[in-house]
Write a protein that holds these residues in place. Sequence first.
Motif, mmCIF file in Angstrom:
data_model
loop_
_atom_site.group_PDB
_atom_site.id
_atom_site.type_symbol
_atom_site.label_atom_id
_atom_site.label_comp_id
_atom_site.label_asym_id
_atom_site.label_seq_id
_atom_site.Cartn_x
_atom_site.Cartn_y
_atom_site.Cartn_z
ATOM 1 N N LEU A 89 -6.590 8.426 12.037
ATOM 2 C CA LEU A 89 -5.543 9.009 11.183
ATOM 3 C C LEU A 89 -4.150 8.810 11.767
ATOM 4 O O LEU A 89 -3.208 8.498 11.039
ATOM 5 C CB LEU A 89 -5.809 10.506 10.973
ATOM 6 C CG LEU A 89 -6.909 10.846 9.955
ATOM 7 C CD1 LEU A 89 -7.193 12.337 9.953
ATOM 8 C CD2 LEU A 89 -6.509 10.370 8.554
ATOM 9 N N TRP A 90 -3.988 8.988 13.086
ATOM 10 C CA TRP A 90 -2.655 8.818 13.675
ATOM 11 C C TRP A 90 -2.164 7.389 13.505
ATOM 12 O O TRP A 90 -0.975 7.156 13.301
ATOM 13 C CB TRP A 90 -2.628 9.246 15.143
ATOM 14 C CG TRP A 90 -3.429 8.387 16.083
ATOM 15 C CD1 TRP A 90 -4.691 8.637 16.541
ATOM 16 C CD2 TRP A 90 -3.036 7.141 16.670
ATOM 17 N NE1 TRP A 90 -5.106 7.624 17.367
ATOM 18 C CE2 TRP A 90 -4.113 6.690 17.465
ATOM 19 C CE3 TRP A 90 -1.881 6.354 16.602
ATOM 20 C CZ2 TRP A 90 -4.074 5.498 18.186
ATOM 21 C CZ3 TRP A 90 -1.835 5.157 17.315
ATOM 22 C CH2 TRP A 90 -2.924 4.742 18.096
ATOM 23 N N MET A 91 -3.091 6.419 13.561
ATOM 24 C CA MET A 91 -2.708 5.013 13.408
ATOM 25 C C MET A 91 -2.281 4.750 11.966
ATOM 26 O O MET A 91 -1.325 4.000 11.724
ATOM 27 C CB MET A 91 -3.874 4.102 13.805
ATOM 28 C CG MET A 91 -3.475 2.660 14.050
ATOM 29 S SD MET A 91 -4.879 1.625 14.592
ATOM 30 C CE MET A 91 -4.949 2.014 16.336
ATOM 31 N N GLN A 92 -2.952 5.377 11.022
ATOM 32 C CA GLN A 92 -2.562 5.234 9.610
ATOM 33 C C GLN A 92 -1.146 5.787 9.403
ATOM 34 O O GLN A 92 -0.341 5.195 8.677
ATOM 35 C CB GLN A 92 -3.565 5.963 8.711
ATOM 36 C CG GLN A 92 -4.950 5.325 8.716
ATOM 37 C CD GLN A 92 -5.993 6.196 8.026
ATOM 38 O OE1 GLN A 92 -5.711 6.820 6.999
ATOM 39 N NE2 GLN A 92 -7.185 6.250 8.590
ATOM 40 N N ALA A 93 -0.851 6.910 10.060
ATOM 41 C CA ALA A 93 0.496 7.496 9.968
ATOM 42 C C ALA A 93 1.527 6.551 10.584
ATOM 43 O O ALA A 93 2.625 6.361 10.052
ATOM 44 C CB ALA A 93 0.530 8.850 10.671
ATOM 45 N N GLU A 94 1.159 5.923 11.713
ATOM 46 C CA GLU A 94 2.076 4.984 12.363
ATOM 47 C C GLU A 94 2.312 3.751 11.490
ATOM 48 O O GLU A 94 3.437 3.262 11.375
ATOM 49 C CB GLU A 94 1.520 4.558 13.726
ATOM 50 C CG GLU A 94 2.437 3.594 14.440
ATOM 51 C CD GLU A 94 2.061 3.348 15.893
ATOM 52 O OE1 GLU A 94 2.580 2.371 16.462
ATOM 53 O OE2 GLU A 94 1.261 4.115 16.460
ATOM 54 N N LEU A 95 1.261 3.261 10.854
ATOM 55 C CA LEU A 95 1.395 2.098 9.971
ATOM 56 C C LEU A 95 2.347 2.398 8.812
ATOM 57 O O LEU A 95 3.122 1.534 8.391
ATOM 58 C CB LEU A 95 0.022 1.663 9.441
ATOM 59 C CG LEU A 95 -0.895 0.997 10.478
ATOM 60 C CD1 LEU A 95 -2.318 0.870 9.936
ATOM 61 C CD2 LEU A 95 -0.369 -0.378 10.886
ATOM 62 N N THR A 96 2.301 3.626 8.313
ATOM 63 C CA THR A 96 3.221 4.038 7.237
ATOM 64 C C THR A 96 4.671 3.957 7.720
ATOM 65 O O THR A 96 5.559 3.495 6.995
ATOM 66 C CB THR A 96 2.890 5.473 6.776
ATOM 67 O OG1 THR A 96 1.532 5.501 6.340
ATOM 68 C CG2 THR A 96 3.792 5.917 5.637
ATOM 69 N N LEU A 97 4.909 4.377 8.971
ATOM 70 C CA LEU A 97 6.266 4.323 9.531
ATOM 71 C C LEU A 97 6.704 2.884 9.796
ATOM 72 O O LEU A 97 7.873 2.542 9.619
ATOM 73 C CB LEU A 97 6.330 5.150 10.819
ATOM 74 C CG LEU A 97 6.327 6.669 10.597
ATOM 75 C CD1 LEU A 97 5.958 7.413 11.873
ATOM 76 C CD2 LEU A 97 7.675 7.150 10.064
#
Length: 212
Positions: free
Chosen positions: A64-72
Amino acid sequence: MSHRTLAVFQHHPAEGVGRIGLWAQHRNIKLVCFYAPDDLPKSLADYDGLILLGGPMNVADNPLWMQAELTLIQQALVLPKPILAICLGAQLLATQLGGQVVEMPEPELGWQDIRFNDASVLTVPQWHYQAITLPTSIDIVASSPRCPVQMFRHQHAIGLQFHPEWDTKQIEQLTEVFADECPITIGPHTEQYHPPVEQFLFELLDAQFGVN
């Protein structure tokens, strides 16, 4: 003097900014570091650029944290904000540009030569088990025999598969933390490689983040 502020996403305690911190100090740049697995900004609107560091994670796991980073990262591409992405960071950036991350038959470890498009060669520290593939629309700037994409550029984003930010102290720390698996060694025979790598990185950072 510049008063720019750059967001930095760090993925492992032992993989910090290294000599990027020295560059920032010399150039009066403020680095705001976020430890990506625990802490990410809601937006990049207030930052003048983004630096993505390396880490031992696999992009395919996509927590999940990586998905959030990809969004940024996608936000930085759209805004647009200049991006410098290193190793894991470059792999994450590549996925947002239509590329893929693939397993390598053999990892690329230790001090290795990379070749730029102008035929110049730089010896750099490497530590990766995956490689990047990219759409043909994206410029590949440097490669090595084992890894065809060592550096790529797309508009205001640059990805590096190698680690120019690793200074002697950083490599010593990594060697200690990953004692069983760290292939990077420091000795009198490798110290000669550091000054050209530092020069390469400082010039790249100056150009990428508009520092005179």
